[in-house]
Design a protein around this motif. Structure first.
Motif, PDB file in Angstrom:
ATOM      1  N   PRO A  90       0.827  -1.203   0.000  1.00 32.87           N
ATOM      2  CA  PRO A  90       0.000   0.000   0.000  1.00 32.87           C
ATOM      3  C   PRO A  90       0.866   1.259   0.000  1.00 32.87           C
ATOM      4  CG  PRO A  90      -0.670  -1.528   1.736  1.00 32.87           C
ATOM      5  CD  PRO A  90       0.622  -2.028   1.195  1.00 32.87           C
ATOM      6  N   VAL A 141      -9.185   5.349   0.910  1.00 34.96           N
ATOM      7  CA  VAL A 141      -8.829   4.110   1.578  1.00 34.96           C
ATOM      8  C   VAL A 141     -10.052   3.465   2.218  1.00 34.96           C
ATOM      9  CG1 VAL A 141      -7.634   3.275   3.612  1.00 34.96           C
ATOM     10  CG2 VAL A 141      -6.399   4.578   1.910  1.00 34.96           C
ATOM     11  N   LYS A 142     -10.925   4.307   2.754  1.00 34.75           N
ATOM     12  CA  LYS A 142     -12.084   3.742   3.439  1.00 34.75           C
ATOM     13  C   LYS A 142     -13.196   4.777   3.525  1.00 34.75           C
ATOM     14  CE  LYS A 142     -13.282   0.999   7.458  1.00 34.75           C
ATOM     15  NZ  LYS A 142     -13.545   1.542   8.779  1.00 34.75           N
ATOM     16  N   ARG A 184     -20.978  10.823  12.127  1.00 32.50           N
ATOM     17  CA  ARG A 184     -21.837  11.017  13.293  1.00 32.50           C
ATOM     18  C   ARG A 184     -22.399  12.430  13.324  1.00 32.50           C
ATOM     19  NH1 ARG A 184     -21.596   6.345  15.715  1.00 32.50           N
ATOM     20  NH2 ARG A 184     -19.678   5.250  15.286  1.00 32.50           N
ATOM     21  N   MET A 211     -20.592   1.268   2.662  1.00 37.48           N
ATOM     22  CA  MET A 211     -19.310   0.962   3.281  1.00 37.48           C
ATOM     23  C   MET A 211     -18.313   0.421   2.251  1.00 37.48           C
ATOM     24  SD  MET A 211     -17.912   1.120   6.230  1.00 37.48           S
ATOM     25  CE  MET A 211     -19.002   1.305   7.600  1.00 37.48           C
ATOM     26  N   PHE A 268     -16.787  -6.986  -1.846  1.00 37.85           N
ATOM     27  CA  PHE A 268     -16.858  -7.101  -0.389  1.00 37.85           C
ATOM     28  C   PHE A 268     -18.213  -7.651   0.065  1.00 37.85           C
ATOM     29  CE2 PHE A 268     -13.498  -3.743   1.004  1.00 37.85           C
ATOM     30  CZ  PHE A 268     -12.553  -4.741   1.112  1.00 37.85           C
ATOM     31  N   ALA A 272     -16.678  -3.238   6.893  1.00 36.04           N
ATOM     32  CA  ALA A 272     -15.800  -2.238   7.506  1.00 36.04           C
ATOM     33  C   ALA A 272     -14.492  -2.894   7.909  1.00 36.04           C
ATOM     34  CB  ALA A 272     -16.484  -1.628   8.718  1.00 36.04           C
ATOM     35  N   ALA A 290     -13.127  -5.663   6.612  1.00 39.73           N
ATOM     36  CA  ALA A 290     -12.346  -6.043   5.429  1.00 39.73           C
ATOM     37  C   ALA A 290     -11.659  -4.826   4.824  1.00 39.73           C
ATOM     38  CB  ALA A 290     -13.255  -6.711   4.405  1.00 39.73           C
ATOM     39  N   ALA A 291     -12.367  -3.691   4.824  1.00 40.31           N
ATOM     40  CA  ALA A 291     -11.793  -2.479   4.238  1.00 40.31           C
ATOM     41  C   ALA A 291     -10.672  -1.937   5.123  1.00 40.31           C
ATOM     42  CB  ALA A 291     -12.876  -1.426   4.062  1.00 40.31           C
ATOM     43  N   GLU A 292     -10.877  -1.986   6.414  1.00 44.62           N
ATOM     44  CA  GLU A 292      -9.888  -1.446   7.346  1.00 44.62           C
ATOM     45  C   GLU A 292      -8.609  -2.275   7.317  1.00 44.62           C
ATOM     46  OE1 GLU A 292     -10.426   1.170   9.514  1.00 44.62           O
ATOM     47  OE2 GLU A 292      -8.495   1.019  10.541  1.00 44.62           O
ATOM     48  N   LEU A 310      -5.912   0.136  -0.759  1.00 40.31           N
ATOM     49  CA  LEU A 310      -5.295  -0.529   0.382  1.00 40.31           C
ATOM     50  C   LEU A 310      -4.735   0.484   1.378  1.00 40.31           C
ATOM     51  CD1 LEU A 310      -3.463  -3.493  -1.337  1.00 40.31           C
ATOM     52  CD2 LEU A 310      -5.620  -3.493  -0.092  1.00 40.31           C
ATOM     53  N   SER A 311      -4.915   0.162   2.645  1.00 37.64           N
ATOM     54  CA  SER A 311      -4.473   1.063   3.695  1.00 37.64           C
ATOM     55  C   SER A 311      -3.052   0.740   4.119  1.00 37.64           C
ATOM     56  CB  SER A 311      -5.426   0.926   4.877  1.00 37.64           C
ATOM     57  OG  SER A 311      -4.802   1.386   6.040  1.00 37.64           O
ATOM     58  N   PRO A 312      -2.200   1.743   4.248  1.00 42.31           N
ATOM     59  CA  PRO A 312      -0.823   1.485   4.669  1.00 42.31           C
ATOM     60  C   PRO A 312      -0.719   1.140   6.149  1.00 42.31           C
ATOM     61  CG  PRO A 312      -1.178   3.836   4.390  1.00 42.31           C
ATOM     62  CD  PRO A 312      -2.459   3.163   3.977  1.00 42.31           C
ATOM     63  N   GLU A 313      -1.818   1.227   6.878  1.00 42.60           N
ATOM     64  CA  GLU A 313      -1.758   0.949   8.314  1.00 42.60           C
ATOM     65  C   GLU A 313      -1.692  -0.544   8.621  1.00 42.60           C
ATOM     66  OE1 GLU A 313      -3.960   4.044  10.924  1.00 42.60           O
ATOM     67  OE2 GLU A 313      -5.207   3.670   9.183  1.00 42.60           O
ATOM     68  N   PRO A 364      -0.687  -6.075   3.877  1.00 40.52           N
ATOM     69  CA  PRO A 364      -1.406  -7.166   3.211  1.00 40.52           C
ATOM     70  C   PRO A 364      -0.639  -8.466   3.447  1.00 40.52           C
ATOM     71  CG  PRO A 364      -0.965  -5.355   1.702  1.00 40.52           C
ATOM     72  CD  PRO A 364      -0.140  -5.112   2.924  1.00 40.52           C
ATOM     73  N   ARG A 399      -5.111   0.470  15.379  1.00 41.74           N
ATOM     74  CA  ARG A 399      -5.836   1.613  15.944  1.00 41.74           C
ATOM     75  C   ARG A 399      -5.406   1.847  17.390  1.00 41.74           C
ATOM     76  NH1 ARG A 399     -11.891   2.695  13.917  1.00 41.74           N
ATOM     77  NH2 ARG A 399     -11.530   2.533  11.694  1.00 41.74           N
ATOM     78  N   ALA A 442     -12.788  -1.084  13.903  1.00 42.57           N
ATOM     79  CA  ALA A 442     -13.576  -0.609  12.775  1.00 42.57           C
ATOM     80  C   ALA A 442     -15.006  -1.148  12.790  1.00 42.57           C
ATOM     81  CB  ALA A 442     -12.891  -1.000  11.467  1.00 42.57           C
ATOM     82  N   VAL A 483     -16.882  -1.958  15.343  1.00 42.01           N
ATOM     83  CA  VAL A 483     -17.663  -1.313  16.388  1.00 42.01           C
ATOM     84  C   VAL A 483     -18.113   0.061  15.895  1.00 42.01           C
ATOM     85  CG1 VAL A 483     -17.625  -0.528  18.770  1.00 42.01           C
ATOM     86  CG2 VAL A 483     -16.284  -2.512  18.099  1.00 42.01           C
ATOM     87  N   GLU A 484     -17.165   0.751  15.288  1.00 43.19           N
ATOM     88  CA  GLU A 484     -17.449   2.081  14.773  1.00 43.19           C
ATOM     89  C   GLU A 484     -18.506   2.020  13.669  1.00 43.19           C
ATOM     90  OE1 GLU A 484     -14.202   5.234  13.802  1.00 43.19           O
ATOM     91  OE2 GLU A 484     -14.507   3.994  12.050  1.00 43.19           O
ATOM     92  N   ALA A 485     -18.451   0.957  12.849  1.00 44.13           N
ATOM     93  CA  ALA A 485     -19.317   0.895  11.676  1.00 44.13           C
ATOM     94  C   ALA A 485     -20.723   0.406  11.993  1.00 44.13           C
ATOM     95  CB  ALA A 485     -18.697  -0.020  10.631  1.00 44.13           C
TER      96      ALA A 485
END
Lengths: 822, 263
Positions: free
Chosen positions: A45, A76-77, A82, A96, A714, B30, B32-34, B141-144, B147, B162, B186, B188-190
């Motif tokens: 990434p 990214v997402k 809220r 999503m 997804f 959420a 899978a994306a995170e 893809l997230s760099p956090e 993969p 997180r 993610a 929980v947030e979603a």
């Protein structure tokens, strides 16, 4: 040095020892470990600055606020906001997964394309935008020069209140073609029922959050109806409360849907008999005098028996309901025990703020007009119109109108011609557009009455029940232009592709998201720069109009889509009311009657526009409840149990023939005064019940996109293996039905209707009504990429649609089938 | 059984209210994306696909229309006594004593799948293939989160990255403790119906500590002694009974209630 055994050993022992103390072997092992895990085909990434863009999801007309998370210039997402009043952080599965719609290269058109091979061969040539638009403008000018502007037709899937839809409609007006068709929507049926009973044309506005008894006639509240983010967030806010303090939800459904499972009471009448159940409840309300006398006596027309101006006596709604819909009769029709009907009616009447509502699917499935009217009659009986927690009479947003379009003689003549779909003519007086009659008109004429067809934001080949006749019509139409950003079934049949941006690449508006009870204007922001050589359809329409020239160019004196949008938003500024930001503390629906927070915080239009772009919403947290005078725009200026508009329309239509013939034509089985009132109409299928013993009912799942947008990969993760296995779609069948048909869990079977057959697998499910086969919509694509194409089947291939009486819209829930194990 | 949960650090846990959950699947997406979870062409192949947070559909099996269905989201249970950890020959999975999160270190994993066999919750997935993303989709893809490569096991990490960034932020601001809302995975947030609550089970001020005392709280396969930190709430007795295995004739009343425990 002498080469001896001793020296030989010395040399190698020293070598090994030396190597071992050097860092070389350790470095090598480490490198090998890193190398084996850094295969070039494992994606790395990209890095970049983290940022977010506040926007609005426009994948449906729900208008949920989204926060798009970015790294560098990549999305990214997507997360729910809220601080957005509609969804308060909630988002549906499709919203999503939006980044997969943006970045899936395999499903997107990357530039304007011209078809070069024969249709269907998928041979395309990339062209420039100038070439594409000039060519199309010349063709349209040609139609006008021949004096046939009506040979231009359009199918538009944009929400009818959105700015893009209005621009396209304006283009058709200026050119002089009446053949602009909107895709069928659930809102059409709501609009018709509201027009016939209230005379109003405003959007649907259910004040659900303030209600304490929700009587849902099949409205899939938690299965993606309306603004899914709003509905799920509302459920989450009350779900933890004690049953005594939270709203009571009675849900009517033939299947254990997500809504039925969460309901406090789940009732399952026979499919298509919901109107009879509503009338049964009305019967109890009237018989036990539990209706709102105040509202019924002062504000309604046609409740008691009455005489018209000619002195003819008419039966009132009360009279007919008392006679024809006793709980016993209703039990016979619906299968719901009479004691339950009575109990439900009493509970409805004794609640503080009850509401009755209907709805179908996720927004693209129209319902039955008489049924919607029957349910709305309950709201009238209970005096729930324009009351807190009831059905609000809402108005369109005060967006500034554009200057009138210019018409030349070609346009004025063209607009006088009859629409091909006959919507709005005496045959279908209340309907906006009808795709199936449009297809029939094309198919039944010698040469196509349409020369150019524009299709925008829609995939009708996949998403309408009568796609077969549409495909036949498309084959006949010489030139099809698609604005779709996706390689969907419909755009693959086109001759010219003018690809739009996807929703994350453009600015778009959602005026009044579906079902939301207060005025709200949602505005989305581009989260990223367009990835490919695509263009905003709004800009393309303006540019096309200017290239056509003449009065058409004069009607489109804008430089960009943003300018047209900004012009409309000025109307919101001039209202002098409204909020631009929402802090997430108190839900808007809690303060609708407080009249607080109306004073805008912005001082100039420019500052409002900037703030609106930042927050994505403008709303007025207020509603004037309780007023009943002057809200009904019917001929009687009252709420009409007896719809004068239906009477008027049928009078016009039956000119020169008998009323009975006219009714038979329109498909109404009732006779006498009942025709003009909400009532139960039995919908006869065209197939023989003995030959086709089962009923096929398509269902929509919240985690399976079934509209114009293809299901992102997804979402496939969330499908159970009793819904899709390899490429086989499962249908839900009750164990009793399965055993009478010799089917077991996982059996392969052929579903056969009058119009076709499909191979499916069987999921034996107690939650499915016996005698009914439930089949999910959204799979069976023949277009898109490997992640979607060829998976499952599309139920619409065997749906045998009839016409809903009065509206003429396709009835998609009434197909009879047989099921044979293979 | 020996309790491994240390009282000194945090013990992050989750409470999922099944009466609230509609089974919509937003949490799965959420997640899978995170976490850069790959997608297969055939996601219906449930023995090969990867889902850190899988939703199960359970029904009471009663005849229409008395049928009830519960959707059960299943992340990694983040066991206090994780069966996957001691079996790993490569020390690729550990139980962190600071936060109670069971980690998975992809670069150490040798792909033997002992942990998958040991996990009674099927919370672990194996990469049978190279990570696949439809053409062009590697751009989101997230760099956090790195993969994964073919041949390693992966699972829910409670969005550990997180926690790391929340900790860094707190450290930067000179704080030692995290606020309750500072670290939230993610899913929980979603969750659109707010069915999932997340927090430190060791912190009596966090809502999760209160929720697990609820008489309708339970955990999956509690009798195995794995001490999961994912709790569920439901008022449906039939569902609670499904959460564990019982001998024939064993009292139903016993049900699956959380045992009194220390720490």
């Amino acid at each position: 040095m002498e080469f001896s055994r001793r020296n030989f050993i010395k040399f190698f022992a020293g070598g090994i020892g030396g190597t071992l103390v050097s860092p070389l072997p350790w470095k090598l092992i480490d490198d090998i470990a890193i190398w084996t895990q850094n295969w070039s085909w494992v994606p790395l990434p990209g890095r970049g600055k983290f940022s977010t863009v506040n926007s609005v999801c426009t994948l449906c007309s729900g208008g949920c606020g989204i926060e798009v998370r970015k790294v560098g210039n990549r999305v990214v997402k997507i997360e729910g906001r809220r601080n957005y009043p509609v969804n308060q952080g909630a988002l549906c599965p499709l919203g999503m997964a939006g980044q997969q719609i943006l970045y899936n290269e395999g499903i997107r058109w990357k530039a304007p394309m011209k078809r070069v091979g024969p249709r269907g061969s998928q041979e395309w040539e990339e062209i420039t935008w100038d070439e594409a638009l000039n060519g199309l403008a010349t063709k349209i000018r040609g139609l006008r020069n021949e004096g046939n502007p009506e040979k231009l037709a359009g199918i538009d899937g944009n929400h009818s209140r959105s700015t893009v839809a209005l621009l396209i409609k304006r283009l058709f007006d200026a050119i002089g073609s009446p053949n602009y068709l909107g895709m069928p929507r659930e809102e059409d049926t709501h609009a018709m029922a509201a027009f016939l009973m209230q005379g109003t044309n405003g959007p649907v506005a259910y004040d659900l959050e303030n209600s304490d008894f929700i009587l849902s006639f099949g409205c899939p509240l938690l299965d993606g109806w309306g603004a899914p983010g709003r509905m799920m967030s509302a459920w989450g806010q009350v779900a933890g409360d004690k049953p005594s303090t939270r709203p009571f939800l009675a849900h009517i459904d033939q299947r254990a849907s997500r809504t039925a499972l969460k309901a406090d009471q789940w009732l399952a009448p026979f499919p298509g008999t919901e109107a009879a159940l509503a009338m049964g409840i009305a019967h109890v309300l009237i018989r036990e005098k539990r209706y709102s006398k105040e509202f019924v006596d002062d504000c309604t027309f046609g409740f008691a028996d009455w005489f018209d101006a000619q002195g003819h006596g008419h039966k009132g709604f009360a009279n007919i309901v008392l006679k024809k819909y006793s709980p016993q009769i209703v039990e016979n029709i619906t299968g719901i025990k009479k004691s339950i009907v009575i109990e439900l009616a009493r509970r409805f009447a004794s609640s503080h703020a009850p509401i009755a509502l209907t709805g179908r699917g996720k927004g693209l499935l129209p319902g039955s007009v008489y049924e919607f009217m029957a349910v709305h009659a309950l709201n009238a009986l209970a005096g729930r119109i324009n009351k807190s927690g009831g059905v609000l009479v809402a108005h369109d947003l005060p967006l500034a109108p554009w200057p009138d379009a210019e018409y030349d003689t070609v346009a004025t003549d063209g607009l006088k011609r009859e629409r091909l779909d006959r919507a709005g003519t005496p045959r279908y007086p209340f309907t906006r557009s009808l795709i199936h009659t449009f297809s029939e008109a094309v198919n039944s004429s010698q040469s196509s009455p349409v020369d150019i067809l524009l299709i925008s934001s829609a995939n009708p080949v996949f998403t309408i029940p009568d796609s077969k006749s549409l495909i036949e019509a498309l084959d006949k139409i010489p030139f099809i232009v698609s604005f779709s950003p996706f390689k969907d079934e419909t755009s693959l049949m086109a001759d010219l592709i003018l690809p739009d941006h996807t929703y994350l690449e453009k600015m778009e508006d959602v005026p009044r998201p579906t079902g939301v009870q207060y005025p709200l204007f949602a505005l989305s922001q581009p989260a990223v720069k367009p990835l490919y050589r695509t263009r905003h359809s709004g800009d393309v329409i303006i540019s096309l109009a200017q290239r056509i020239g003449g009065t058409i160019a004069e009607s489109f004196q804008w430089n960009s889509f943003e300018e047209t949008l900004k012009g409309r938003v000025k109307g919101l500024y001039q209202l002098g009311q409204g909020q631009i930001a929402y802090d997430g503390s108190e839900p808007v629906w809690k303060r609708l009657d407080k009249k607080s927070g109306l004073t805008p915080v912005y001082s100039s239009f420019e500052s409002m526009w900037e703030a609106l772009r930042e927050t994505g919403c403008w709303y007025v947290p207020s509603h004037t409840f309780g007023t009943w005078s002057e809200i009904f725009q019917t001929p009687s200026k009252k709420f009409e149990f007896f719809s004068s508009n239906i009477e008027l329309a049928l009078k016009t239509y039956s000119k020169g023939k008998s009323l009975d013939d006219a009714l038979a034509d329109v498909g109404i089985l009732a006779r006498g005064d009942e025709v003009y009132m909400p009532h139960y109409e039995e919908l006869k299928s065209r197939a023989d019940e003995k030959e086709y013993p089962l009923l096929l009912v398509p269902i929509e799942l919240i985690n399976l996109a079934s509209g114009w947008i293809g299901n992102p990969p997804f979402l496939n993760k969330t499908l159970f293996d009793h819904q899709l296995r390899k490429d086989d779609l499962f249908v839900e069948v009750n164990p009793k039905t399965a055993s009478t048909h010799g089917l077991q869990e996982g059996s392969k079977a052929v579903l056969k209707s009058r119009t076709g057959e499909l191979t499916v697998r069987v999921h034996v499910f107690h939650g499915a009504m016996p005698g009914v086969v439930f089949i999910p919509l959204g799979l069976g694509h023949t277009a898109y990429d490997r992640y979607l194409k060829g998976k499952g089947v599309n139920p619409y291939e065997i749906i045998d649609p009839t016409e809903d009486p009065l509206s003429g819209q396709s009835v998609w829930w009434n197909t009879r089938v047989t099921m044979v194990k293979i | 059984m020996k309790k491994r949960d240390s009282a000194k650090g945090a013990r992050y846990g989750m409470v999922i209210d099944l009466d609230r959950c509609t089974g919509c699947g937003t949490c799965t997406i959420a997640c899978a994306a995170e976490n850069n979870v790959s997608v297969l062409y055939d996601e219906s192949d449930k023995t090969r696909n990867i889902n850190w947070l899988k939703i199960y559909m359970l029904t009471n099996g009663k005849a229409f229309p008395h049928t009830e269905v519960v959707y059960l989201p299943r992340p990694c249970m983040q066991c206090g006594n994780p069966p996957c950890v001691p079996v790993c020959p490569a020390t690729a999975t550990t139980n962190d004593s600071d936060d109670g999160i069971v980690s998975q270190i992809y670069t150490r994993c040798i792909g033997c799948r002992y942990c998958m066999a040991a996990c009674p919750y099927h919370a672990r997935d194996f990469n049978w293939f190279d990570p696949a993303f439809p053409k062009g989709m590697d751009r989101y893809l997230s760099p956090e989160v790195s993969p994964r490569m073919r041949g390693v096991v992966e699972k829910c990490s409670f969005c550990h990255h997180r926690l790391m960034s929340a900790k860094s932020k707190a450290y930067f601001e000179g704080r030692r403790d995290l606020r309750e809302d500072e670290y939230i995975p993610a899913c929980v947030e979603a969750c659109p119906t707010q069915a999932i609550t997340f927090g430190d089970l060791n912190n009596p001020k966090h809502r999760v500590s209160e929720l697990i005392k609820n008489p309708s709280a339970f955990r999956l396969l509690e009798r195995l002694g794995t001490e999961p930190k994912v709790y569920y709430l439901t008022t449906k007795d039939w569902m609670r009974r499904m959460a564990d295995n019982y001998l024939q004739g064993e009292s139903k009343k016993e049900g699956n209630r959380p045992e009194k425990k220390n720490g």
